[in-house]
Design a protein around this motif. Structure first.
Motif, PDB file in Angstrom:
ATOM      1  N   CYS A  68      81.625  94.135   7.663  1.00 45.34           N
ATOM      2  CA  CYS A  68      81.694  94.137   6.202  1.00 45.34           C
ATOM      3  C   CYS A  68      81.596  95.585   5.710  1.00 45.34           C
ATOM      4  O   CYS A  68      80.708  96.329   6.141  1.00 45.34           O
ATOM      5  CB  CYS A  68      80.560  93.305   5.611  1.00 45.34           C
ATOM      6  N   THR A  69      82.520  95.972   4.874  1.00 42.88           N
ATOM      7  CA  THR A  69      82.703  97.336   4.327  1.00 42.88           C
ATOM      8  C   THR A  69      83.415  98.264   5.310  1.00 42.88           C
ATOM      9  O   THR A  69      83.614  99.437   5.001  1.00 42.88           O
ATOM     10  CB  THR A  69      81.383  98.016   3.886  1.00 42.88           C
ATOM     11  N   SER A  70      83.806  97.763   6.506  1.00 45.98           N
ATOM     12  CA  SER A  70      84.432  98.652   7.484  1.00 45.98           C
ATOM     13  C   SER A  70      85.851  98.247   7.865  1.00 45.98           C
ATOM     14  O   SER A  70      86.500  98.934   8.651  1.00 45.98           O
ATOM     15  CB  SER A  70      83.579  98.703   8.767  1.00 45.98           C
ATOM     16  N   ALA A  71      86.340  97.140   7.342  1.00 48.89           N
ATOM     17  CA  ALA A  71      87.698  96.693   7.654  1.00 48.89           C
ATOM     18  C   ALA A  71      88.718  97.578   6.934  1.00 48.89           C
ATOM     19  O   ALA A  71      88.391  98.256   5.962  1.00 48.89           O
ATOM     20  CB  ALA A  71      87.879  95.236   7.248  1.00 48.89           C
ATOM     21  N   PRO A  72      89.970  97.586   7.393  1.00 52.86           N
ATOM     22  CA  PRO A  72      90.966  98.496   6.823  1.00 52.86           C
ATOM     23  C   PRO A  72      91.391  98.154   5.395  1.00 52.86           C
ATOM     24  O   PRO A  72      91.853  99.029   4.665  1.00 52.86           O
ATOM     25  CB  PRO A  72      92.159  98.377   7.780  1.00 52.86           C
ATOM     26  N   LEU A  74      90.548  95.451   1.745  1.00 57.25           N
ATOM     27  CA  LEU A  74      89.592  94.557   1.098  1.00 57.25           C
ATOM     28  C   LEU A  74      89.846  93.105   1.488  1.00 57.25           C
ATOM     29  O   LEU A  74      88.906  92.330   1.708  1.00 57.25           O
ATOM     30  CB  LEU A  74      89.678  94.708  -0.429  1.00 57.25           C
ATOM     31  N   GLU A  75      91.104  92.743   1.576  1.00 53.91           N
ATOM     32  CA  GLU A  75      91.460  91.374   1.965  1.00 53.91           C
ATOM     33  C   GLU A  75      90.874  91.025   3.322  1.00 53.91           C
ATOM     34  O   GLU A  75      90.446  89.890   3.565  1.00 53.91           O
ATOM     35  CB  GLU A  75      92.986  91.234   1.999  1.00 53.91           C
ATOM     36  N   ILE A  80      87.242  88.513   7.391  1.00 55.33           N
ATOM     37  CA  ILE A  80      86.295  88.654   8.500  1.00 55.33           C
ATOM     38  C   ILE A  80      84.939  88.055   8.133  1.00 55.33           C
ATOM     39  O   ILE A  80      84.284  87.395   8.947  1.00 55.33           O
ATOM     40  CB  ILE A  80      86.158  90.136   8.899  1.00 55.33           C
ATOM     41  N   ALA A  81      84.512  88.271   6.889  1.00 56.58           N
ATOM     42  CA  ALA A  81      83.252  87.674   6.440  1.00 56.58           C
ATOM     43  C   ALA A  81      83.325  86.157   6.486  1.00 56.58           C
ATOM     44  O   ALA A  81      82.376  85.483   6.909  1.00 56.58           O
ATOM     45  CB  ALA A  81      82.929  88.147   5.028  1.00 56.58           C
TER      46      ALA A  81
END
Length: 287
Positions: A68-72, A74-75, A80-81
């Motif tokens: 969370c906060t590290s994916a490429p 926002l979607e 992932i969450a």
């Protein structure tokens, strides 16, 4: 409450936000479900098997929330969450089932927060962390493909509760696998840099694969022999890797039962320190 089968009980509150699987505030995930172990089924083996599957989901869920906060994009933060939450839901059902089946009365919180590292029974793939996005996608692709194949067969489990949990999990895992596969193709068949990252993720993940198909005695007594899903796993991975122009790594690591017997990598203890810290600091708290 009275239901004709366990699936009705598990899915009955799909539109009710008070039901834990779809919201919060539900104390017992198996409330209203007949948890009597069917005659002829080894209760201890069933509990141990549910613990294995529950630990897989719990630990993998924790690894996913670290992104969370590290994916490429926002979607993908949201995707992932949500995958992590799906697995957390599966973990709650499975750990609760384990506590009911073994007769100890332990709930899912007791099993998640108050066991030490050697007591966890997850495969080592679930505890692997770190790396870049290519590592995450490789781990998720392998994990979801393997778990989906197992859960599909558990839909016909002799235990109606486990069968119902599997039926719900299959729908979730199909999305998890497709999400990971789409990203693997997008990265692998993308730029030179993205291809290298995805191949690197596969190369780092592959040594953990052998354990997934090593047969534990408990799995033969109460669940699915993972060796039986190997052909399906290979077929799916072959299709994905071909579309992604990726090379299948050769080293699969040791094909032996390890995590299922509490033999873990050095990565699990720090993960549990974080996962269990609040509950252990306030063991009598009510949330």
């Amino acid at each position: 409450m009275s239901f004709d089968n366990a699936y009705e009980a598990l899915g009955e509150s799909a539109d009710d936000e008070s039901h834990w699987a779809f919201g919060t505030g539900f104390d017992d995930p198996l409330s209203g479900v007949d948890t009597t172990v069917p005659a002829g089924l080894d209760a201890r083996a069933l509990a141990a098997y549910c613990l294995m599957l529950g630990d897989d989901a719990l630990i993998m869920s924790h690894r996913l929330q670290e992104w969370c906060t590290s994916a490429p994009e926002l979607e993908d933060e949201v995707a992932i969450a949500n995958i992590g939450l799906d697995l957390l839901g599966q973990a709650r059902f499975l750990l609760a089932r384990a506590g009911k089946a073994d007769g100890t009365g332990r709930d899912e919180d007791a099993l998640a927060y108050f066991r030490g590292t050697p007591e966890f029974r997850n495969v080592r793939l679930a505890e692997a962390g770190g790396g870049h996005f290519g590592h995450l996608i490789a781990r998720l692709l392998v994990f979801s493909t393997w778990r989906l194949a197992v859960m599909q067969r558990l839909v016909s489990s002799a235990d109606p509760v486990l069968a119902a949990i599997a039926a719900k999990g299959v729908k979730e895992l199909a999305y998890h696998r497709d999400y990971a596969a789409q990203w693997a193709v997008r990265l692998g068949d993308g730029t030179e840099l993205s291809h290298g990252r995805m191949q690197g993720g596969l190369d780092a993940t592959w040594p953990l694969i052998g354990e997934l198909f090593a047969t534990h005695q408990v799995e033969t007594l109460a669940g699915v022999d993972p060796a039986l899903v190997r052909d399906e796993f290979d077929s799916v991975l072959e299709q994905v890797l071909s579309a992604a122009t990726l090379t299948r790594p050769s080293s699969e690591g040791e094909a032996a039962v390890l995590g299922r017997d509490g033999l873990h990598t050095e990565e699990l203890s720090p993960l549990l320190d974080e996962l269990q810290s609040v509950a252990r600091a306030h063991p009598d708290a009510k949330w």
